[in-house]
Design a protein around this motif. Structure first.
Motif, short mmCIF file in Angstrom:
data_model
loop_
_atom_site.label_atom_id
_atom_site.label_comp_id
_atom_site.label_asym_id
_atom_site.label_seq_id
_atom_site.Cartn_x
_atom_site.Cartn_y
_atom_site.Cartn_z
N ASN A 193 0.82 -1.22 0.01
CA ASN A 193 -0.02 -0.13 0.07
C ASN A 193 0.77 1.10 0.06
O ASN A 193 0.27 2.29 -0.47
CB ASN A 193 -0.95 0.01 1.02
N LEU A 194 2.09 1.04 0.35
CA LEU A 194 3.27 2.24 0.38
C LEU A 194 3.31 2.85 -1.28
O LEU A 194 3.80 3.82 -1.57
CB LEU A 194 4.28 1.88 0.79
N CYS A 195 3.04 2.06 -2.21
CA CYS A 195 3.16 2.23 -3.52
C CYS A 195 1.82 1.97 -4.17
O CYS A 195 1.58 0.79 -4.25
CB CYS A 195 4.39 1.65 -4.01
N THR A 231 10.16 -5.58 1.38
CA THR A 231 9.25 -4.86 2.33
C THR A 231 9.46 -3.39 1.87
O THR A 231 10.45 -2.93 1.81
CB THR A 231 9.57 -4.80 3.82
N LEU A 232 8.34 -2.79 1.47
CA LEU A 232 8.28 -1.45 1.22
C LEU A 232 8.06 -0.53 2.36
O LEU A 232 7.19 -0.72 3.29
CB LEU A 232 7.04 -1.07 0.14
N VAL A 233 9.08 0.43 2.54
CA VAL A 233 8.98 1.34 3.84
C VAL A 233 9.03 2.87 3.25
O VAL A 233 9.36 3.04 2.33
CB VAL A 233 10.38 0.91 4.73
N ASN A 234 8.67 3.67 4.29
CA ASN A 234 8.57 5.01 4.11
C ASN A 234 9.96 5.65 4.34
O ASN A 234 10.82 4.96 4.74
CB ASN A 234 7.40 5.68 5.15
N LEU A 235 9.92 6.71 3.94
CA LEU A 235 11.28 7.70 3.95
C LEU A 235 11.89 7.57 5.51
O LEU A 235 13.12 7.33 5.61
CB LEU A 235 10.95 9.12 3.71
N GLN A 236 11.16 8.04 6.54
CA GLN A 236 11.74 8.03 7.82
C GLN A 236 12.04 6.81 8.45
O GLN A 236 13.25 6.49 8.80
CB GLN A 236 10.50 8.15 8.87
#
Length: 182
Positions: free
Chosen positions: A14-16, A75-80
């Motif tokens: 869902n991050l992309c 695993t897709l992860v956010n910037l932080q």
């Protein structure tokens, strides 16, 4: 080496918003990883340097006679999160596009888990825009890059970078994706 099945799980899709479209509902990734593995396994011109001769190195995968399955996660992860991982494990306090963590190989197992790939969609998108690269192609390249790290390749030394980049270029050609290093 016999045909090896490659299994992976993707977390946080869902991050992309268009991740499944980008990877063509996993078919592209299956073929991508399979092509890379076959290229590395069958290409006699790839020289394995000293840093790959460690028995825990992923190039040892090709010496396991009964190997049936290679498993890993994406695993897709956010910037932080990617910045925290990069700072904690690489001592670099900025976000990056991909980080891979290898798992030690237990010799002579038929099914092995080779590690985890963490990808940041925001950095990939920014890089694609900045470099005028088709975003789907950049995603595919970055996933391949992370996978090769799990196999034990790196780009710390120039000679090792040339090997890894050569594998990436030849594999990406199979998808009609231009050399990402030009």
């Amino acid at each position: 080496m016999q045909k090896v099945q490659i299994k992976y799980k993707v977390f946080n899709k869902n991050l992309c918003e268009n991740f499944l479209t980008i990877v063509n509902k996993k078919l592209i990734l299956n073929y991508l990883f399979d092509e890379a593995l076959n290229f590395v396994n069958h290409n006699k011109t790839i020289k394995i340097h000293n840093n790959f001769l460690d028995p825990s190195s992923k190039t040892q995968i090709f010496k396991i006679k009964e190997l049936k399955t290679i498993e890993f996660t994406i695993t897709l992860v956010n910037l932080q999160t990617i910045q925290e991982i990069n700072k904690s494990y690489r001592n670099k306090d900025y976000p990056t596009n991909v980080i891979s963590f290898e798992e030690p190989i237990l010799q002579n197992k038929k099914d092995i888990y080779i590690g985890d790939i963490y990808i940041n969609p925001e950095v990939i998108k920014q890089e694609a825009i900045k470099e005028n690269i088709v975003i789907n192609n950049h995603y595919i390249h970055i996933m391949l890059h992370g996978f090769l790290h799990l196999l034990g390749f790196d780009h710390i030394k120039d000679k090792d970078a040339k090997i890894m980049e050569g594998i990436e270029i030849k594999t990406l050609e199979q998808f009609y994706i231009q050399n990402p290093y030009n």
